[in-house]
Design a protein around this motif. Structure first.
Motif, PDB file in Angstrom:
ATOM      1  N   GLY A  83      -3.209   5.942  -2.906  1.00 36.57           N
ATOM      2  CA  GLY A  83      -2.871   4.760  -2.012  1.00 36.57           C
ATOM      3  C   GLY A  83      -1.434   4.848  -1.547  1.00 36.57           C
ATOM      4  O   GLY A  83      -0.928   3.804  -0.921  1.00 36.57           O
ATOM      5  N   ARG A  94      -0.919   5.268   2.261  1.00 34.66           N
ATOM      6  CA  ARG A  94      -1.022   3.765   3.186  1.00 34.66           C
ATOM      7  C   ARG A  94      -0.067   2.832   2.739  1.00 34.66           C
ATOM      8  O   ARG A  94       0.200   2.187   3.605  1.00 34.66           O
ATOM      9  CB  ARG A  94      -2.590   3.240   2.380  1.00 34.66           C
ATOM     10  CG  ARG A  94      -3.888   4.220   3.052  1.00 34.66           C
ATOM     11  CD  ARG A  94      -5.093   3.266   2.605  1.00 34.66           C
ATOM     12  NE  ARG A  94      -6.268   3.880   3.269  1.00 34.66           N
ATOM     13  CZ  ARG A  94      -6.726   5.034   3.191  1.00 34.66           C
ATOM     14  NH1 ARG A  94      -6.335   5.880   2.263  1.00 34.66           N
ATOM     15  NH2 ARG A  94      -7.858   5.265   3.779  1.00 34.66           N
ATOM     16  N   TRP A  95       0.384   2.920   1.622  1.00 33.64           N
ATOM     17  CA  TRP A  95       1.583   1.887   1.261  1.00 33.64           C
ATOM     18  C   TRP A  95       2.788   2.263   2.066  1.00 33.64           C
ATOM     19  O   TRP A  95       3.277   1.078   2.753  1.00 33.64           O
ATOM     20  CB  TRP A  95       1.988   1.979  -0.292  1.00 33.64           C
ATOM     21  CG  TRP A  95       3.247   1.434  -0.706  1.00 33.64           C
ATOM     22  CD1 TRP A  95       3.791   0.251  -0.109  1.00 33.64           C
ATOM     23  CD2 TRP A  95       4.175   1.913  -1.426  1.00 33.64           C
ATOM     24  NE1 TRP A  95       4.935  -0.189  -0.853  1.00 33.64           N
ATOM     25  CE2 TRP A  95       5.212   1.020  -1.530  1.00 33.64           C
ATOM     26  CE3 TRP A  95       4.357   3.008  -2.352  1.00 33.64           C
ATOM     27  CZ2 TRP A  95       6.319   0.933  -2.332  1.00 33.64           C
ATOM     28  CZ3 TRP A  95       5.373   3.441  -3.293  1.00 33.64           C
ATOM     29  CH2 TRP A  95       6.489   2.128  -3.175  1.00 33.64           C
ATOM     30  N   TRP A 133      -2.823  -3.026   1.729  1.00 36.36           N
ATOM     31  CA  TRP A 133      -2.345  -1.691   1.157  1.00 36.36           C
ATOM     32  C   TRP A 133      -1.161  -1.865   0.406  1.00 36.36           C
ATOM     33  O   TRP A 133      -0.861  -0.864  -0.548  1.00 36.36           O
ATOM     34  CB  TRP A 133      -2.206  -0.845   2.707  1.00 36.36           C
ATOM     35  CG  TRP A 133      -3.299  -0.410   3.179  1.00 36.36           C
ATOM     36  CD1 TRP A 133      -4.714  -0.619   2.875  1.00 36.36           C
ATOM     37  CD2 TRP A 133      -3.081   0.566   4.383  1.00 36.36           C
ATOM     38  NE1 TRP A 133      -5.569  -0.068   3.688  1.00 36.36           N
ATOM     39  CE2 TRP A 133      -4.621   0.524   4.661  1.00 36.36           C
ATOM     40  CE3 TRP A 133      -2.397   1.098   5.403  1.00 36.36           C
ATOM     41  CZ2 TRP A 133      -5.330   1.484   5.909  1.00 36.36           C
ATOM     42  CZ3 TRP A 133      -2.826   1.738   6.366  1.00 36.36           C
ATOM     43  CH2 TRP A 133      -4.107   2.149   6.715  1.00 36.36           C
TER      44      TRP A 133
END
Length: 277
Positions: free
Chosen positions: A214, A217-218, A102
């Motif tokens: 993303g 998620r990071w 991620w």
């Protein structure tokens, strides 16, 4: 607190937010040792007095989403407005390789962004950006709750920081900014200093137009890594998400959060509760 002799059998609390956008709104919760409608109604009568004394007339109780609670609140004239999935994450069970993936995806999709991190109090330098990022939480689903967008102003944030510290919680925050310092995303943890294993995953939000890259998620993965390194005593995280919030539920499930129970909110005005009591 409700007592039977010397034994505490019920506790109720009224949550009155310092929110100019919702000056008549309050939430409350009544917990009893057993399913006892009479005891809950007795507690409710006292909470209504407290709410009225503070000018609060739109009231939303939080409770487990069970047939007993549904019958109780609907019998008092309230309507179901919101359901929330409550979940728990076992920190040691999270797939570390998945978290690294991620984080690496950020290099592909958002390499120009950087992370800012703090605990306890937001640095003055980042207060405006943090306020702007937090205001994006107004995009989160709240279904049919009659509640206007909250203004997470800089003053509000300072007030909240102090209030959480007063009850033994420490804020841990990640803020994502671009090269000019403009906010992109944020996530926060409430470290429970009384019981670290019951710490809480707070708001996670990505501003438009940076969603679906993303970044959420990071930030979750980075926070997990920092908690493992800085606060190994935090063995579990609790969180809640609207059942209608599919994107965040998907991220949490993939990370390893597992549903523990469902909460719900029923809403009615003070006069309706009083009439049906």
């Amino acid at each position: 607190v409700g007592f039977d002799g010397d034994d505490a059998v019920a506790i109720g609390h009224l949550e009155i937010a310092d929110d100019p956008a919702n000056p008549t709104f309050a939430a409350f919760e009544i917990t009893t040792l057993r399913e006892d409608a009479g005891l809950k109604r007795t507690m409710l009568a006292r909470l209504l007095d407290l709410a009225e004394a503070r000018g609060r007339t739109e009231l939303l109780p939080w409770a487990l989403h069970t047939p007993f609670e549904s019958q109780l609140w609907e019998g008092l004239g309230a309507t179901l407005r919101y359901t929330e999935r409550m979940s728990q994450l076992v920190m040691g069970d999270v797939d570390a390789d998945l978290m690294e993936r991620w984080i690496l995806r950020r290099t592909e999709r958002a390499a120009e962004l950087k992370l800012v991190h703090w605990e306890r109090r937001c640095p003055d330098r980042w207060l405006t950006a943090y306020s702007e990022a937090t205001n994006a939480m107004n995009d989160a689903p709240r279904d049919d709750i009659d509640f206007d967008d909250r203004d997470y102003s800089e003053d509000y944030i300072r007030h909240e920081e102090g209030a959480w510290a007063d009850v033994g919680h420490r804020l841990k925050v990640l803020l994502v900014v671009d090269g000019a310092g403009k906010p992109i995303a944020t996530t926060s943890i409430f470290l429970n200093l009384h019981r670290p294993s019951a710490s809480w995953q707070g708001d996670t939000v990505v501003l438009e137009p940076y969603r679906r890259r993303g970044i959420g998620r990071w930030t979750k993965a980075e926070m997990w890594k920092r908690l493992r390194a800085d606060h190994p005593e935090v063995t579990h995280l609790e969180t809640g998400n609207a059942h209608s919030n599919d994107p965040m539920l998907s991220i949490n499930a993939e990370m390893g959060y597992r549903e523990t129970h469902v909460y719900a909110g029923w809403q009615a005005d003070l006069d309706t509760y009083r009439a049906n009591l």
